[in-house]
Design a protein around this motif. Structure first.
Motif, PDB file in Angstrom:
ATOM      1  N   THR A 112       0.967  -1.177  -0.096  1.00  0.00           N
ATOM      2  CA  THR A 112       0.134   0.200   0.013  1.00  0.00           C
ATOM      3  C   THR A 112       0.823   1.278   0.035  1.00  0.00           C
ATOM      4  OG1 THR A 112      -1.684  -1.145   1.181  1.00  0.00           O
ATOM      5  CG2 THR A 112      -2.262   1.165   1.186  1.00  0.00           C
ATOM      6  N   ILE A 113       1.943   1.115   0.744  1.00  0.00           N
ATOM      7  CA  ILE A 113       2.737   2.357   0.764  1.00  0.00           C
ATOM      8  C   ILE A 113       3.466   2.463  -0.389  1.00  0.00           C
ATOM      9  CG2 ILE A 113       5.048   3.132   1.822  1.00  0.00           C
ATOM     10  CD1 ILE A 113       4.157   1.839   4.245  1.00  0.00           C
ATOM     11  N   THR A 114       3.859   1.393  -1.203  1.00  0.00           N
ATOM     12  CA  THR A 114       4.599   1.587  -2.461  1.00  0.00           C
ATOM     13  C   THR A 114       3.593   2.141  -3.434  1.00  0.00           C
ATOM     14  OG1 THR A 114       5.989  -0.205  -2.049  1.00  0.00           O
ATOM     15  CG2 THR A 114       5.682   0.182  -4.332  1.00  0.00           C
ATOM     16  N   ALA A 115       2.349   1.641  -3.395  1.00  0.00           N
ATOM     17  CA  ALA A 115       1.406   2.080  -4.585  1.00  0.00           C
ATOM     18  C   ALA A 115       1.031   3.657  -4.302  1.00  0.00           C
ATOM     19  CB  ALA A 115       0.138   1.260  -4.560  1.00  0.00           C
ATOM     20  N   TYR A 116       1.063   4.053  -3.005  1.00  0.00           N
ATOM     21  CA  TYR A 116       0.617   5.504  -2.746  1.00  0.00           C
ATOM     22  C   TYR A 116       2.007   6.340  -3.210  1.00  0.00           C
ATOM     23  CZ  TYR A 116      -0.398   9.636  -0.304  1.00  0.00           C
ATOM     24  OH  TYR A 116      -0.610  11.219   0.246  1.00  0.00           O
ATOM     25  N   LEU A 117       3.117   6.011  -2.735  1.00  0.00           N
ATOM     26  CA  LEU A 117       4.203   6.931  -2.991  1.00  0.00           C
ATOM     27  C   LEU A 117       4.673   6.801  -4.609  1.00  0.00           C
ATOM     28  CD1 LEU A 117       6.648   6.088   0.075  1.00  0.00           C
ATOM     29  CD2 LEU A 117       5.121   8.148  -0.361  1.00  0.00           C
ATOM     30  N   ALA A 118       4.533   5.917  -5.001  1.00  0.00           N
ATOM     31  CA  ALA A 118       4.905   5.703  -6.650  1.00  0.00           C
ATOM     32  C   ALA A 118       4.156   6.441  -7.432  1.00  0.00           C
ATOM     33  CB  ALA A 118       4.973   4.111  -6.928  1.00  0.00           C
ATOM     34  N   ALA A 119       2.939   6.777  -6.932  1.00  0.00           N
ATOM     35  CA  ALA A 119       2.035   7.365  -8.016  1.00  0.00           C
ATOM     36  C   ALA A 119       2.299   8.961  -7.563  1.00  0.00           C
ATOM     37  CB  ALA A 119       0.406   7.188  -7.551  1.00  0.00           C
ATOM     38  N   ARG A 120       3.059   9.659  -6.745  1.00  0.00           N
ATOM     39  CA  ARG A 120       3.216  10.849  -6.681  1.00  0.00           C
ATOM     40  C   ARG A 120       3.778  11.637  -7.746  1.00  0.00           C
ATOM     41  NH1 ARG A 120      -0.892  11.132  -4.467  1.00  0.00           N
ATOM     42  NH2 ARG A 120      -1.063   9.120  -4.930  1.00  0.00           N
ATOM     43  N   PRO A 121       3.355  12.784  -8.019  1.00  0.00           N
ATOM     44  CA  PRO A 121       4.241  13.583  -9.038  1.00  0.00           C
ATOM     45  C   PRO A 121       5.612  13.887  -8.323  1.00  0.00           C
ATOM     46  CG  PRO A 121       1.777  14.284  -9.123  1.00  0.00           C
ATOM     47  CD  PRO A 121       2.019  13.427  -7.772  1.00  0.00           C
ATOM     48  N   GLY A 144       7.930   8.612 -12.576  1.00  0.00           N
ATOM     49  CA  GLY A 144       8.571   8.965 -13.825  1.00  0.00           C
ATOM     50  C   GLY A 144      10.311   9.131 -13.213  1.00  0.00           C
ATOM     51  N   ASN A 145      10.645   9.092 -12.151  1.00  0.00           N
ATOM     52  CA  ASN A 145      11.885   9.347 -11.548  1.00  0.00           C
ATOM     53  C   ASN A 145      12.251   7.985 -10.679  1.00  0.00           C
ATOM     54  OD1 ASN A 145      12.541  11.955 -12.510  1.00  0.00           O
ATOM     55  ND2 ASN A 145      11.226  12.733 -10.887  1.00  0.00           N
ATOM     56  N   TRP A 146      11.227   7.363 -10.059  1.00  0.00           N
ATOM     57  CA  TRP A 146      11.692   6.415  -9.334  1.00  0.00           C
ATOM     58  C   TRP A 146      10.969   5.120  -9.853  1.00  0.00           C
ATOM     59  CZ3 TRP A 146      13.843   5.856  -4.057  1.00  0.00           C
ATOM     60  CH2 TRP A 146      14.444   6.906  -3.574  1.00  0.00           C
ATOM     61  N   PRO A 147      12.001   3.904 -10.244  1.00  0.00           N
ATOM     62  CA  PRO A 147      11.188   2.716 -10.603  1.00  0.00           C
ATOM     63  C   PRO A 147      10.077   2.205  -9.429  1.00  0.00           C
ATOM     64  CG  PRO A 147      13.428   2.647 -11.073  1.00  0.00           C
ATOM     65  CD  PRO A 147      13.225   4.142 -10.491  1.00  0.00           C
ATOM     66  N   ARG A 148       9.318   1.507  -9.760  1.00  0.00           N
ATOM     67  CA  ARG A 148       8.346   1.089  -8.573  1.00  0.00           C
ATOM     68  C   ARG A 148       8.999  -0.050  -7.739  1.00  0.00           C
ATOM     69  NH1 ARG A 148       2.851   1.147  -8.373  1.00  0.00           N
ATOM     70  NH2 ARG A 148       1.743  -0.248  -6.898  1.00  0.00           N
ATOM     71  N   SER A 149       9.754  -0.866  -8.425  1.00  0.00           N
ATOM     72  CA  SER A 149      10.735  -1.725  -7.605  1.00  0.00           C
ATOM     73  C   SER A 149      11.528  -1.133  -6.592  1.00  0.00           C
ATOM     74  CB  SER A 149      11.506  -2.522  -8.611  1.00  0.00           C
ATOM     75  OG  SER A 149      12.417  -1.976  -9.207  1.00  0.00           O
ATOM     76  N   LEU A 150      12.014   0.030  -6.780  1.00  0.00           N
ATOM     77  CA  LEU A 150      12.934   0.740  -5.979  1.00  0.00           C
ATOM     78  C   LEU A 150      12.024   1.394  -4.841  1.00  0.00           C
ATOM     79  CD1 LEU A 150      15.896   1.389  -5.360  1.00  0.00           C
ATOM     80  CD2 LEU A 150      15.574   3.716  -6.894  1.00  0.00           C
ATOM     81  N   VAL A 151      11.081   2.017  -5.221  1.00  0.00           N
ATOM     82  CA  VAL A 151      10.314   2.524  -4.159  1.00  0.00           C
ATOM     83  C   VAL A 151       9.777   1.358  -3.112  1.00  0.00           C
ATOM     84  CG1 VAL A 151       8.017   3.739  -3.782  1.00  0.00           C
ATOM     85  CG2 VAL A 151       9.444   4.370  -5.695  1.00  0.00           C
ATOM     86  N   ARG A 152       9.517   0.181  -3.788  1.00  0.00           N
ATOM     87  CA  ARG A 152       9.096  -0.881  -2.826  1.00  0.00           C
ATOM     88  C   ARG A 152      10.241  -1.458  -1.817  1.00  0.00           C
ATOM     89  NH1 ARG A 152       5.157  -5.002  -2.405  1.00  0.00           N
ATOM     90  NH2 ARG A 152       6.003  -6.864  -1.310  1.00  0.00           N
ATOM     91  N   ARG A 153      11.421  -1.409  -2.556  1.00  0.00           N
ATOM     92  CA  ARG A 153      12.570  -1.645  -1.883  1.00  0.00           C
ATOM     93  C   ARG A 153      12.970  -0.755  -0.416  1.00  0.00           C
ATOM     94  NH1 ARG A 153      18.138  -1.808  -4.894  1.00  0.00           N
ATOM     95  NH2 ARG A 153      16.554  -3.171  -6.063  1.00  0.00           N
ATOM     96  N   LEU A 154      12.689   0.331  -0.915  1.00  0.00           N
ATOM     97  CA  LEU A 154      12.916   1.623   0.109  1.00  0.00           C
ATOM     98  C   LEU A 154      11.685   1.445   1.163  1.00  0.00           C
ATOM     99  CD1 LEU A 154      13.686   5.239  -0.580  1.00  0.00           C
ATOM    100  CD2 LEU A 154      11.535   4.607   0.673  1.00  0.00           C
TER     101      LEU A 154
END
Length: 227
Positions: free
Chosen positions: A165-174, A178-188
């Motif tokens: 849920t955190i990944t989906a929310y943050l990855a969609a923020r302008p 476009g700057n962070w691959p979703r996989s990297l957001v999830r790892r973070l």
């Protein structure tokens, strides 16, 4: 909560570049709680405290923004706002009450000097401060990893969200999109949540609003900026 405590009692959050002087009244909030408000969060500009893009709230963005409310005094809210704009705390701001009554006011030209009323809770106004511009009026900027990780821990702490849920929310923020691959957001997000569970991220957790945070001033006593 530990991140907001830096505004109240002073100090430098882990990974940050700035030491905060704290509020005149350093008592903790009387109450805190999560919330969702209309609009969204985006990242723009360059943070002097974290590097990378800063989180701002735009009530006109589609969706809902995840926030955390803090029941604080009007005096505390004024001091938090001053620190966010690199000004010394200690001055009361009559315009806080104007924002509570009218829904919007401007303290000055700074990036976190537009006060918005974003709702009410318990009969008290919920306030936050953000930039004067809309998300569509500025170039978006990628946030620094330490900043994004802090927000991930805050979402887990305040809302109890899982990593997906955190990944989906943050990855969609302008700015992230476009700057962070979703996989990297999830790892973070996974590292941030794991660190919080071990106590390693506790001193740097944040709610949102300001961009990701909302402060109840009065609950005036108020939302907060995240820059």
């Amino acid at each position: 909560m530990a991140r907001f405590d830096r505004y109240l009692r002073g100090g430098r959050p882990p990974g940050g570049l700035r030491t905060y002087p704290g509020c005149r009244d350093c008592r903790p909030p009387r109450r805190t709680g999560p919330g969702l408000i209309p609009g969204g969060v985006y990242f723009a500009g360059e943070s002097r405290a974290w590097t990378g893009g800063m989180a701002f709230y735009d009530p006109e963005l589609p969706g809902r923004a995840a926030v955390r409310g803090y029941l604080v005094t009007v005096e505390q809210f004024a001091d938090v706002a001053a620190q966010e704009m690199y000004r010394p705390p200690g001055r009361d701001l009559d315009l806080i009450r104007v924002a509570a009554e009218t829904g919007r006011t401007t303290l000055g030209p700074g990036r976190y000097e537009t006060l918005l009323r974003v709702g009410t809770r318990g009969g008290l106004p919920m306030l936050t401060f953000t930039a004067p511009h809309r998300a569509s009026e500025v170039d978006w900027a990628s946030p620094a990893p330490v900043y994004l990780g802090m927000l991930a821990r805050g979402l887990h702490e305040a809302h109890g969200w899982d990593i997906a849920t955190i990944t989906a929310y943050l990855a969609a923020r302008p700015g992230v999109r476009g700057n962070w691959p979703r996989s990297l957001v999830r790892r973070l997000a996974a590292d941030a949540v794991a660190g919080a569970g071990r106590g390693g991220g506790h001193r740097d957790q944040v709610p949102m609003a300001s961009a990701l945070s909302s402060v109840w001033s009065g609950w005036i006593r108020a939302p907060r900026g995240s820059g």
